[in-house]
Design a protein around this motif. Structure first.
Motif, short mmCIF file in Angstrom:
data_model
loop_
_atom_site.label_atom_id
_atom_site.label_comp_id
_atom_site.label_asym_id
_atom_site.label_seq_id
_atom_site.Cartn_x
_atom_site.Cartn_y
_atom_site.Cartn_z
N ILE A 10 43.32 41.08 33.25
CA ILE A 10 43.09 41.13 34.70
C ILE A 10 43.54 39.84 35.36
CG2 ILE A 10 41.28 41.15 36.46
CD1 ILE A 10 39.76 43.14 34.69
N ASN A 74 32.66 46.89 36.67
CA ASN A 74 34.04 47.37 36.84
C ASN A 74 34.42 47.62 38.30
OD1 ASN A 74 34.54 47.28 34.12
ND2 ASN A 74 34.01 49.42 33.76
N SER A 77 34.59 44.37 40.30
CA SER A 77 35.78 43.65 39.86
C SER A 77 37.04 44.27 40.45
CB SER A 77 35.85 43.66 38.33
OG SER A 77 37.06 43.07 37.88
N SER A 78 37.09 45.59 40.44
CA SER A 78 38.26 46.29 40.98
C SER A 78 38.41 46.07 42.48
CB SER A 78 38.16 47.79 40.68
OG SER A 78 38.23 48.03 39.29
N THR A 82 41.69 44.22 43.80
CA THR A 82 42.51 45.02 44.71
C THR A 82 42.68 44.27 46.03
OG1 THR A 82 41.70 47.09 43.75
CG2 THR A 82 42.75 47.23 45.90
N TYR A 201 40.60 50.69 45.93
CA TYR A 201 40.32 50.02 44.66
C TYR A 201 40.22 51.02 43.51
CZ TYR A 201 35.52 51.52 45.63
OH TYR A 201 34.40 52.26 45.91
N TYR A 204 43.39 50.94 41.45
CA TYR A 204 43.42 49.78 40.54
C TYR A 204 42.46 49.99 39.38
CZ TYR A 204 42.81 44.97 38.91
OH TYR A 204 42.73 43.85 38.13
N ASP A 205 41.26 50.49 39.69
CA ASP A 205 40.25 50.71 38.68
C ASP A 205 40.76 51.68 37.60
OD1 ASP A 205 37.38 50.27 37.90
OD2 ASP A 205 37.36 52.45 38.06
N ILE A 208 43.46 49.89 35.41
CA ILE A 208 42.88 48.96 34.43
C ILE A 208 42.22 49.71 33.29
CG2 ILE A 208 41.09 47.21 34.09
CD1 ILE A 208 43.59 46.16 35.45
N LYS A 209 41.54 50.80 33.60
CA LYS A 209 40.87 51.58 32.56
C LYS A 209 41.87 52.24 31.61
CE LYS A 209 36.56 52.53 35.02
NZ LYS A 209 35.73 53.56 35.71
#
Length: 214
Positions: A10, A74, A77-78, A82, A201, A204-205, A208-209
């Protein structure tokens, strides 16, 4: 272990995007006409070479706070990262459409601080000033922590004070002008609000996942 690797990914993505925006925009707009947004009030702010300590020291501040923001839940953070991506994308547009510059003072002394300022001016040409990424990132560090219940109030207060000092240091080193600082802070607030309001977001989430980390 996987969580730590995910945090590193990240942070690396955020760093790479920042470099693409800053370096890319600088070279694209290099031959464009650059505007000077210096106002009369900027002349009232004293030139203080010693403030370069804060200007350079803020990189440690960013790393710590971005790490804390990457380490949280999560979704939070996202939202933060973002906002970071969106704000830098908007910066890129401004850097291309409204290239800016300013007039820096002549450094005539030979003290440690004079040499430090010469070094700064040599490695960082007066481009990509509006909005100020220094102010933007520092204010995002404050936004990302200000409502966290797991972060001590003393550290959150420290983050706010340091974010303001970073903004002041950009003015006292003549790296930026007031318009740059205000726009950087405003862009940080707008990007965070827009990210939550539109729920972008989630894209983006999901990304990342989907990154496989062994």
């Amino acid at each position: 272990m996987k969580q730590n690797k995910k945090i590193i990914v990240i942070l690396l993505l955020a760093f790479i995007w920042n470099q693409i925006v800053y370096t890319g925009a600088k070279y694209i707009a290099l031959s464009f006409h650059h505007y000077d947004m210096t106002l009369a009030i900027d002349q009232w702010i004293p030139f203080c070479p010693q403030s370069i300590v804060i200007y350079f020291g803020c990189y440690v501040f960013w790393i710590i706070n971005y790490y804390l923001c990457a380490k949280q839940d999560n979704i939070d953070s996202s939202i933060f990262f973002t906002s970071d991506i969106l704000s830098k994308a908007i910066c890129f547009i401004f850097f291309i459409l409204i290239p800016t510059t300013n007039i820096r003072p002549d450094i005539v002394g030979n003290s440690f601080w004079d040499e430090a300022m010469r070094f700064l001016y040599q490695i960082d040409a007066p481009y990509n000033l509006f909005p100020s990424i220094h102010c933007l990132v520092s204010w995002l560090c404050w936004i990302g922590l200000r409502k966290r219940k797991d972060i001590p109030k003393t550290y959150k207060t420290f983050t706010l004070i340091l974010a303001l000092l970073v903004c002041l240091s950009t003015l006292m080193t003549r790296q930026h002008v007031i318009v740059d600082c205000i726009s950087g802070i405003a862009l940080a607030e707008f990007s965070y609000w827009f990210t939550k309001k539109t729920k972008i977001y989630l894209v983006y989430d999901k990304l990342i996942k989907n990154i496989k980390i062994r």
